[in-house]
Motif scaffolding. Structure first.
Motif, PDB file in Angstrom:
ATOM      1  N   THR A   1       0.903  -1.171   0.001  1.00 49.48           N
ATOM      2  CA  THR A   1      -0.116  -0.090   0.016  1.00 49.48           C
ATOM      3  C   THR A   1       0.863   1.219   0.095  1.00 49.48           C
ATOM      4  OG1 THR A   1      -0.156  -0.225   2.380  1.00 49.48           O
ATOM      5  CG2 THR A   1      -1.916  -1.065   1.132  1.00 49.48           C
ATOM      6  N   ARG A   2       2.239   1.023  -0.491  1.00 48.22           N
ATOM      7  CA  ARG A   2       2.924   2.236  -0.578  1.00 48.22           C
ATOM      8  C   ARG A   2       2.260   3.515  -1.297  1.00 48.22           C
ATOM      9  NH1 ARG A   2       9.034   3.352  -0.753  1.00 48.22           N
ATOM     10  NH2 ARG A   2       8.863   1.577   0.566  1.00 48.22           N
ATOM     11  N   GLY A   3       1.532   3.286  -2.272  1.00 47.27           N
ATOM     12  CA  GLY A   3       0.774   4.294  -3.012  1.00 47.27           C
ATOM     13  C   GLY A   3      -0.063   5.148  -2.006  1.00 47.27           C
ATOM     14  N   TYR A   4      -0.445   4.619  -1.201  1.00 51.94           N
ATOM     15  CA  TYR A   4      -1.535   5.340  -0.484  1.00 51.94           C
ATOM     16  C   TYR A   4      -0.708   5.953   0.882  1.00 51.94           C
ATOM     17  CZ  TYR A   4      -5.018   2.676  -3.006  1.00 51.94           C
ATOM     18  OH  TYR A   4      -5.546   2.035  -4.040  1.00 51.94           O
ATOM     19  N   LEU A   5       0.515   5.855   1.181  1.00 50.77           N
ATOM     20  CA  LEU A   5       1.357   6.436   2.514  1.00 50.77           C
ATOM     21  C   LEU A   5       1.610   7.898   2.246  1.00 50.77           C
ATOM     22  CD1 LEU A   5       3.435   3.270   3.415  1.00 50.77           C
ATOM     23  CD2 LEU A   5       1.037   4.002   4.225  1.00 50.77           C
ATOM     24  N   ALA A   6       1.453   8.661   3.114  1.00 50.90           N
ATOM     25  CA  ALA A   6       1.962   9.911   3.135  1.00 50.90           C
ATOM     26  C   ALA A   6       3.226  10.103   3.207  1.00 50.90           C
ATOM     27  CB  ALA A   6       1.308  10.955   4.178  1.00 50.90           C
ATOM     28  N   PRO A   7       3.953  11.124   2.703  1.00 47.62           N
ATOM     29  CA  PRO A   7       5.443  11.486   2.463  1.00 47.62           C
ATOM     30  C   PRO A   7       5.950  11.451   3.983  1.00 47.62           C
ATOM     31  CG  PRO A   7       4.138  12.985   1.007  1.00 47.62           C
ATOM     32  CD  PRO A   7       3.147  12.153   1.811  1.00 47.62           C
ATOM     33  N   GLU A   8       5.344  11.974   4.902  1.00 46.25           N
ATOM     34  CA  GLU A   8       6.149  12.214   6.186  1.00 46.25           C
ATOM     35  C   GLU A   8       5.958  10.864   6.813  1.00 46.25           C
ATOM     36  OE1 GLU A   8       1.566  13.104   6.950  1.00 46.25           O
ATOM     37  OE2 GLU A   8       2.955  13.495   5.423  1.00 46.25           O
TER      38      GLU A   8
ATOM     39  N   ALA B   1      -2.193  11.785   8.073  1.00 49.39           N
ATOM     40  CA  ALA B   1      -1.615  10.738   7.254  1.00 49.39           C
ATOM     41  C   ALA B   1      -2.916  10.224   6.736  1.00 49.39           C
ATOM     42  CB  ALA B   1      -0.958   9.842   7.900  1.00 49.39           C
ATOM     43  N   ASP B   2      -3.958   9.844   7.350  1.00 43.65           N
ATOM     44  CA  ASP B   2      -5.438   9.370   6.805  1.00 43.65           C
ATOM     45  C   ASP B   2      -5.832  10.337   5.660  1.00 43.65           C
ATOM     46  OD1 ASP B   2      -5.110   7.033   8.364  1.00 43.65           O
ATOM     47  OD2 ASP B   2      -6.762   7.671   9.781  1.00 43.65           O
ATOM     48  N   VAL B   3      -5.833  11.691   5.824  1.00 44.09           N
ATOM     49  CA  VAL B   3      -6.252  12.841   4.915  1.00 44.09           C
ATOM     50  C   VAL B   3      -5.320  12.393   3.457  1.00 44.09           C
ATOM     51  CG1 VAL B   3      -6.422  14.917   4.249  1.00 44.09           C
ATOM     52  CG2 VAL B   3      -6.997  14.138   6.618  1.00 44.09           C
ATOM     53  N   TYR B   4      -4.214  11.970   3.496  1.00 43.33           N
ATOM     54  CA  TYR B   4      -3.504  11.892   2.339  1.00 43.33           C
ATOM     55  C   TYR B   4      -3.848  10.737   1.709  1.00 43.33           C
ATOM     56  CZ  TYR B   4       0.431  11.402  -0.824  1.00 43.33           C
ATOM     57  OH  TYR B   4       1.409  11.302  -2.106  1.00 43.33           O
ATOM     58  N   SER B   5      -4.054   9.532   2.310  1.00 38.71           N
ATOM     59  CA  SER B   5      -4.383   8.386   1.789  1.00 38.71           C
ATOM     60  C   SER B   5      -5.784   8.296   1.254  1.00 38.71           C
ATOM     61  CB  SER B   5      -4.469   7.396   2.954  1.00 38.71           C
ATOM     62  OG  SER B   5      -3.373   7.124   3.242  1.00 38.71           O
ATOM     63  N   PHE B   6      -6.849   9.279   1.722  1.00 45.11           N
ATOM     64  CA  PHE B   6      -8.096   9.471   1.423  1.00 45.11           C
ATOM     65  C   PHE B   6      -8.055  10.272   0.010  1.00 45.11           C
ATOM     66  CE2 PHE B   6     -11.925  12.083   1.062  1.00 45.11           C
ATOM     67  CZ  PHE B   6     -13.046  10.993   1.124  1.00 45.11           C
TER      68      PHE B   6
END
Length: 824
Positions: free
Chosen positions: A662-669, A680-685
């Protein structure tokens, strides 16, 4: 300039367009003087071209005001208004000039209607200068030691960086921000923001009297109720406090000098921090309080009810209508509602028509208005009778053996959800004609009573039979013991229910999921947990906490099993499976229509908002992707696996990229090793929203065989104002609401900003998707700019993309030397 002075033809050529377009003769001039007044369409402009001042007509209003506005953006850009309460109708016959040492506005009749009101003087050097910080300053010439007057000391509804908002200790005057009356009338409204010197806090007041929000005390770094201010990485502004014998005030500045900012006391009754990023030329909401519209006191006025699950938020109670429909059309609900039919009581009618008295409308799940009078009564009937006998009584409530009655207009009513425990029942007094006569309902009531009695007898018999059968099955298949709100299952019990774990529904980093059927015929999903190293007591404690979390958009946990090293969770079974099985459809398959996709996105956002902000402890999901969004038989989305990060421990994130792909959904930080937040959830969303739009994995090859990172391409289309329909899943054949599509695309771009401080909260995402607040075009994240610039060289893979074709793999294997480390 010398050429112009010596050549009359050139001077006339320069002067003609100024006269034709009615623009100030001295283009770019920043000064008003007795010899250089301002009238008509003339304006002055700050030296750097940031602010402009002149006559302005808000919206569709027919009135004109002396306004100051940002010149760089045309949308919602007014920062200061002089004559808020006294507009002019003819700007060409009106004039803003220097008179007796003051800046004065004369109307069409040459009557002064606004002035700076400083001591009069015969000085001929007094002038007003508009500065680049948005401060209009009255000085007695360039050598004046200090301003005679300045707009920063006299704010309207906007607090600009560098200006002061505080209290004058000598004059006892509060520098407060006061909202506009509505979007077309800058007259002072009902909501204001001011400093409370008792604890150095800011508070928002309704009608200068009722405080409904406070920032909390200032502790030197932040306000107690806004702790994120104390963390530089989470807040974009520096606040400073100053006090002496003359005044006490706060001022602020932007940490990033390239970001323009303003603080607004909005007509919604919320204080909002807006920022202007880069070249977008549109204001973006950074911060707002109160976060929920219905937290604003009396927002819907008298007899108006606020409901955050409806648009508009305000509705009149049954039997009432808006006092001013035109005001409601402008989203000004402060006037409230009026009765459609007068009450019988107090109308001096000796004989009540049809023998009917006033009646009461029952309203459930209400947040009750304040200013109630407590009355001692034994029951609801006595409470009703007490109110009915008093013609000034407009409503009553009997809750927890306590009777409360209201007299006069009722303010601050809120409609709550049925699952909110704070909801009470309110009875509002109406004329009898507004309610259906109970005589017409008697037959239906009697029939219902008989039907319920007969049905109850049958139901009791069936329940007894089911209990007997259940007991037999429990003895044969193992135990299931109720512990609080959850069921503690025996391992053998679940082994039998799943037919020895034979029907696998899916799997991932947390374990595998199997379909099961309990003895009561309920279908469940049983998850076998892996990598859980907690002790028995700790595991049960955390499970019991997660089991209390109930929300329509979260999968319900029914029970668990904890025996030796065996840890299992039992959930409700979702008949329509996970979102990915419907979203990533092959051509000619059953396509998930746009309206359903939008509702799934909104429901998912609501579930995450609940986890982040409504639970006792903030829960970060840590693994948002289509596989973890389950759908019931009506395609209502349910966020699954929430709380598992809490159970397993967040160190699992280091192996998540290889275990789950799921790397494609992980936030940069997160990838860089920084401690994560709910953002981080906001980024994935946001990443997932792009897949809602395209109907494909973000990292799948396009039809032309090229592999591109879809969000980078989509962001460039959105920000450059391209055709958003080119981003849409071709299977939808253009059947989409373009406004909704644009909103989703913009939200997605905001959610995947590199800097987590620029991402919205899930609460703001919900408001945007609900249409409660607008969303502007976002800046493109730097990481995506890199993808756009190097799309031919960067290939972005995710191991969860099960639909990568062998052809795509062969196409990319030859370019392995070009593949870079995938960083969102």
């Amino acid at each position: 300039m010398d050429v112009m002075k010596n050549n009359p033809v050139v001077m006339l050529a320069a002067l003609f367009p100024c006269l034709f377009f009615k623009i100030h003769i001295c283009l770019g001039a920043d000064t008003i003087s007795a010899n250089q007044p301002l009238s008509g369409d003339q304006t002055i402009e700050s030296a750097g071209g940031i602010f402009e001042l002149g006559f302005h007509k808000p919206g569709n209003s027919s009135n004109y005001y002396i306004c100051m506005w940002y010149k760089q953006t045309s949308l919602d850009n007014i920062v200061w208004v002089a004559n808020r309460e006294k507009p002019v109708s003819d700007r060409f016959s009106s004039e803003l000039t220097i008179s007796n040492g003051n800046l004065v506005l004369f109307n069409e009749s040459k009557t002064p209607i606004w002035s700076t009101k400083v001591s009069s003087t015969t000085s001929t050097t007094v002038r007003a200068v508009l500065r680049d910080d948005g401060n209009l300053v009255l000085t007695d010439g360039p050598t004046s030691p200090r301003p005679l007057w300045e707009s920063f000391d006299n704010p309207a509804h906007i607090w600009l960086p560098g200006s002061k908002l505080g209290y004058n200790n000598r004059t006892k005057r509060n520098q407060r921000l006061i909202s506009w009356k509505n979007s077309e009338d800058p007259a002072p409204g009902l909501f204001s923001l001011e400093l409370d010197t008792s604890d150095n806090s800011y508070k928002i007041l309704w009608n200068m009297s009722e405080s409904y929000w406070t920032s909390g005390s200032w502790n030197g770094k932040s306000f107690d109720n806004i702790p994120e201010m104390g963390m530089r990485q989470n807040f974009l502004f520096n606040f400073s406090y100053f006090t002496d014998v003359n005044e006490s005030y706060f001022t602020y500045s932007s940490i990033d000098s390239t970001i323009k900012s303003r603080c607004v006391m909005d007509v919604s009754g919320q204080v909002k921090q807006l920022s202007l990023f880069g070249l977008t030329q549109k204001w973006n909401l950074f911060w707002t309080q109160p976060q929920r519209q219905c937290k604003v006191y009396a927002f819907c006025g008298a007899y108006g009810s606020c409901n955050e699950k409806s648009l508009p938020f305000c509705n009149c109670l049954r039997g009432f209508e808006p006092k001013s429909q035109s005001a409601w059309d402008l989203k000004d609900y402060s006037g409230g509602c009026r009765r459609k039919t007068k009450l019988q009581c107090g109308n001096n009618i000796s004989i009540v028509q049809n023998g009917e008295k006033d009646k009461f409308l029952q309203m459930s799940s209400m947040s009750l208005a304040e200013a109630a009078q407590a009355v001692t009564t034994a029951n609801n009937e006595e409470c009703e009778s007490t109110c009915l006998s008093d013609c000034s009584c407009t409503a009553y409530a009997f809750n927890n053996s306590s009777c409360s009655i209201w007299t006069g207009d009722i303010l601050n009513l809120k409609q709550l959800s049925e699952d909110e425990s704070t909801g009470k029942t309110l009875y509002v007094r109406l004329a009898a004609s507004e309610l259906q006569s109970p005589k017409k309902q008697n037959g239906a009531v009697i029939g219902a009573v008989v039907g319920v009695a007969a049905g109850s007898a049958v139901l009791l018999g069936l329940i007894a039979l089911l209990i007997l059968r259940q007991r037999k099955k429990v003895l044969r298949h193992g135990k299931a013991v109720v512990e609080g709100s959850l069921v503690a299952f025996d391992y053998r019990y679940l082994q039998n229910a799943t037919k020895n774990f034979s029907e696998k529904l899916g799997g991932g980093g947390f374990g595998s999921v199997f379909k099961g059927r309990l003895p009561d015929s309920n279908v469940v999903a049983v998850k076998q947990l892996e990598s859980v190293n907690q002790g028995e007591k700790q595991f049960r404690t955390e499970i019991s906490t997660i089991g209390t979390i109930q929300h329509v958009n979260l999968v319900r946990l029914r029970g668990f099993c904890s025996q030796a090293k065996k840890r299992l969770l039992v959930y409700d079974y979702m008949s329509n499976g996970s979102l990915d099985s419907h979203l990533f459809q092959e051509k000619n398959s059953n396509v998930l229509e746009w309206k359903t996709r939008y509702q799934i996105a909104l429901g998912t956002a609501r579930g995450l908002f609940y986890l982040h902000e409504k639970c006792r402890d903030c829960i970060i999901h840590c693994d948002i992707k289509p596989e973890n969004i389950l759908l019931d038989d009506e395609f209502c989305p349910k966020v699954a696996d929430f709380g598992l990060a809490k159970l397993v421990g967040r160190n699992f994130s280091r192996v998540l990229t290889t275990m789950r792909g799921t790397r494609g959904y992980l936030a940069p930080e997160w990838i860089s090793g920084v401690a994560i937040t709910p953002k981080a959830d906001v980024y994935s969303f946001g990443i997932m929203l792009f897949e809602f739009v395209s109907g494909r994995r973000n990292t799948e090859p396009f039809a032309d065989g090229k592999v591109k990172f879809f969000p980078s391409w989509a962001a460039s289309i959105i920000i450059e104002g391209g055709d958003v329909l080119t981003l849409l899943d071709p299977n939808l054949e253009g059947n989409v609401d373009v406004e909704d599509l644009t909103r989703v695309c913009r939200v997605a771009c905001w959610c995947i900003q590199d800097d987590e401080n620029r991402r919205p909260s899930m609460g703001q995402v919900v408001q945007i998707l609900e249409g409660a607040i607008d969303v502007n075009s976002p800046p493109i994240p730097r990481s995506l700019e890199i993808f756009v610039e190097h799309q031919e060289n960067i290939i972005f893979f995710t191991e969860s993309s099960s639909r990568h074709s062998s052809q795509a793999r062969s196409n990319t294997s030859n370019a392995s030397s070009k593949v870079k480390s995938p960083t969102p």
